[in-house]
Motif scaffolding. Sequence first.
Motif, PDB file in Angstrom:
ATOM      1  N   ARG A 125      40.726 -32.876 -51.034  1.00 57.68           N
ATOM      2  CA  ARG A 125      41.305 -31.815 -51.862  1.00 57.68           C
ATOM      3  C   ARG A 125      42.727 -32.219 -52.238  1.00 57.68           C
ATOM      4  O   ARG A 125      43.449 -32.812 -51.443  1.00 57.68           O
ATOM      5  CB  ARG A 125      41.359 -30.506 -51.101  1.00 57.68           C
ATOM      6  N   ARG A 126      43.116 -31.854 -53.432  1.00 58.33           N
ATOM      7  CA  ARG A 126      44.475 -32.105 -53.892  1.00 58.33           C
ATOM      8  C   ARG A 126      45.240 -30.792 -53.897  1.00 58.33           C
ATOM      9  O   ARG A 126      44.690 -29.748 -54.241  1.00 58.33           O
ATOM     10  CB  ARG A 126      44.421 -32.662 -55.314  1.00 58.33           C
ATOM     11  N   LYS A 127      46.483 -30.841 -53.508  1.00 59.73           N
ATOM     12  CA  LYS A 127      47.317 -29.646 -53.459  1.00 59.73           C
ATOM     13  C   LYS A 127      48.244 -29.651 -54.676  1.00 59.73           C
ATOM     14  O   LYS A 127      48.993 -30.600 -54.877  1.00 59.73           O
ATOM     15  CB  LYS A 127      48.130 -29.658 -52.164  1.00 59.73           C
ATOM     16  N   ILE A 128      48.175 -28.579 -55.475  1.00 57.10           N
ATOM     17  CA  ILE A 128      49.017 -28.466 -56.667  1.00 57.10           C
ATOM     18  C   ILE A 128      49.967 -27.294 -56.460  1.00 57.10           C
ATOM     19  O   ILE A 128      49.532 -26.171 -56.211  1.00 57.10           O
ATOM     20  CB  ILE A 128      48.164 -28.243 -57.922  1.00 57.10           C
ATOM     21  N   CYS A 129      51.270 -27.557 -56.577  1.00 54.48           N
ATOM     22  CA  CYS A 129      52.288 -26.529 -56.362  1.00 54.48           C
ATOM     23  C   CYS A 129      53.180 -26.398 -57.598  1.00 54.48           C
ATOM     24  O   CYS A 129      53.612 -27.405 -58.163  1.00 54.48           O
ATOM     25  CB  CYS A 129      53.158 -26.879 -55.155  1.00 54.48           C
ATOM     26  N   HIS A 130      53.441 -25.160 -58.009  1.00 54.51           N
ATOM     27  CA  HIS A 130      54.345 -24.852 -59.116  1.00 54.51           C
ATOM     28  C   HIS A 130      55.017 -23.516 -58.845  1.00 54.51           C
ATOM     29  O   HIS A 130      54.531 -22.715 -58.046  1.00 54.51           O
ATOM     30  CB  HIS A 130      53.586 -24.750 -60.439  1.00 54.51           C
ATOM     31  N   THR A 131      56.117 -23.260 -59.539  1.00 60.42           N
ATOM     32  CA  THR A 131      56.752 -21.952 -59.460  1.00 60.42           C
ATOM     33  C   THR A 131      55.924 -20.968 -60.285  1.00 60.42           C
ATOM     34  O   THR A 131      55.033 -21.362 -61.045  1.00 60.42           O
ATOM     35  CB  THR A 131      58.193 -21.989 -60.011  1.00 60.42           C
ATOM     36  N   ARG A 132      56.230 -19.685 -60.141  1.00 63.30           N
ATOM     37  CA  ARG A 132      55.472 -18.673 -60.885  1.00 63.30           C
ATOM     38  C   ARG A 132      55.637 -18.858 -62.388  1.00 63.30           C
ATOM     39  O   ARG A 132      54.681 -18.744 -63.149  1.00 63.30           O
ATOM     40  CB  ARG A 132      55.912 -17.268 -60.484  1.00 63.30           C
ATOM     41  N   ALA A 133      56.859 -19.191 -62.830  1.00 62.94           N
ATOM     42  CA  ALA A 133      57.096 -19.403 -64.257  1.00 62.94           C
ATOM     43  C   ALA A 133      56.259 -20.572 -64.783  1.00 62.94           C
ATOM     44  O   ALA A 133      55.698 -20.500 -65.887  1.00 62.94           O
ATOM     45  CB  ALA A 133      58.573 -19.658 -64.512  1.00 62.94           C
ATOM     46  N   GLU A 134      56.142 -21.627 -64.004  1.00 61.66           N
ATOM     47  CA  GLU A 134      55.336 -22.774 -64.426  1.00 61.66           C
ATOM     48  C   GLU A 134      53.849 -22.405 -64.486  1.00 61.66           C
ATOM     49  O   GLU A 134      53.132 -22.814 -65.398  1.00 61.66           O
ATOM     50  CB  GLU A 134      55.549 -23.948 -63.473  1.00 61.66           C
ATOM     51  N   TRP A 135      53.375 -21.594 -63.500  1.00 60.54           N
ATOM     52  CA  TRP A 135      51.982 -21.166 -63.529  1.00 60.54           C
ATOM     53  C   TRP A 135      51.734 -20.260 -64.731  1.00 60.54           C
ATOM     54  O   TRP A 135      50.695 -20.353 -65.381  1.00 60.54           O
ATOM     55  CB  TRP A 135      51.588 -20.449 -62.247  1.00 60.54           C
ATOM     56  N   LEU A 136      52.697 -19.365 -65.036  1.00 61.77           N
ATOM     57  CA  LEU A 136      52.535 -18.475 -66.186  1.00 61.77           C
ATOM     58  C   LEU A 136      52.480 -19.273 -67.479  1.00 61.77           C
ATOM     59  O   LEU A 136      51.733 -18.934 -68.401  1.00 61.77           O
ATOM     60  CB  LEU A 136      53.656 -17.444 -66.230  1.00 61.77           C
ATOM     61  N   ALA A 137      53.273 -20.350 -67.573  1.00 64.58           N
ATOM     62  CA  ALA A 137      53.250 -21.208 -68.757  1.00 64.58           C
ATOM     63  C   ALA A 137      51.892 -21.901 -68.901  1.00 64.58           C
ATOM     64  O   ALA A 137      51.444 -22.195 -70.009  1.00 64.58           O
ATOM     65  CB  ALA A 137      54.360 -22.253 -68.680  1.00 64.58           C
ATOM     66  N   ARG A 138      51.207 -22.121 -67.782  1.00 66.17           N
ATOM     67  CA  ARG A 138      49.878 -22.740 -67.797  1.00 66.17           C
ATOM     68  C   ARG A 138      48.771 -21.701 -68.002  1.00 66.17           C
ATOM     69  O   ARG A 138      47.599 -22.043 -68.059  1.00 66.17           O
ATOM     70  CB  ARG A 138      49.624 -23.478 -66.491  1.00 66.17           C
ATOM     71  N   GLY A 139      49.130 -20.416 -68.040  1.00 65.77           N
ATOM     72  CA  GLY A 139      48.147 -19.374 -68.299  1.00 65.77           C
ATOM     73  C   GLY A 139      47.549 -18.728 -67.063  1.00 65.77           C
ATOM     74  O   GLY A 139      46.520 -18.073 -67.139  1.00 65.77           O
ATOM     75  N   THR A 140      48.184 -18.905 -65.894  1.00 65.55           N
ATOM     76  CA  THR A 140      47.685 -18.326 -64.648  1.00 65.55           C
ATOM     77  C   THR A 140      48.812 -17.580 -63.948  1.00 65.55           C
ATOM     78  O   THR A 140      49.913 -18.094 -63.841  1.00 65.55           O
ATOM     79  CB  THR A 140      47.172 -19.435 -63.702  1.00 65.55           C
ATOM     80  N   ASP A 141      48.533 -16.362 -63.506  1.00 67.60           N
ATOM     81  CA  ASP A 141      49.515 -15.622 -62.723  1.00 67.60           C
ATOM     82  C   ASP A 141      49.149 -15.776 -61.252  1.00 67.60           C
ATOM     83  O   ASP A 141      48.125 -15.257 -60.804  1.00 67.60           O
ATOM     84  CB  ASP A 141      49.513 -14.151 -63.110  1.00 67.60           C
TER      85      ASP A 141
END
Length: 80
Positions: free
Chosen positions: A56-72
């Motif tokens: 498994r790969r672990k992907i980490c981002h801030t909330r703003a980065e996730w929102l920019a990708r279309g996921t909250d």
Amino acid sequence: MFRSIVIAAAVIATATPAFANADPARPAADTATTKVAVSPNTRYCYKVETTGSHLRRKICHTRAEWLARGTDPLETSRGR
């Protein structure tokens, strides 16, 4: 006879903490309604499975980065 008394005592002992509340005037906190102050730099991580790999790969981002990708991340983590 002694066996049934021991079983009854064990059942009562394990059920008591479920109903115990340290302060009866204040109800126990519900995790669904509890709000936590979140820093804008808080990172949300997800484990992603890649096709053809057992790792498994672990992907980490801030909330703003996730929102920019279309996921909250706050909405998707509530169901887990």
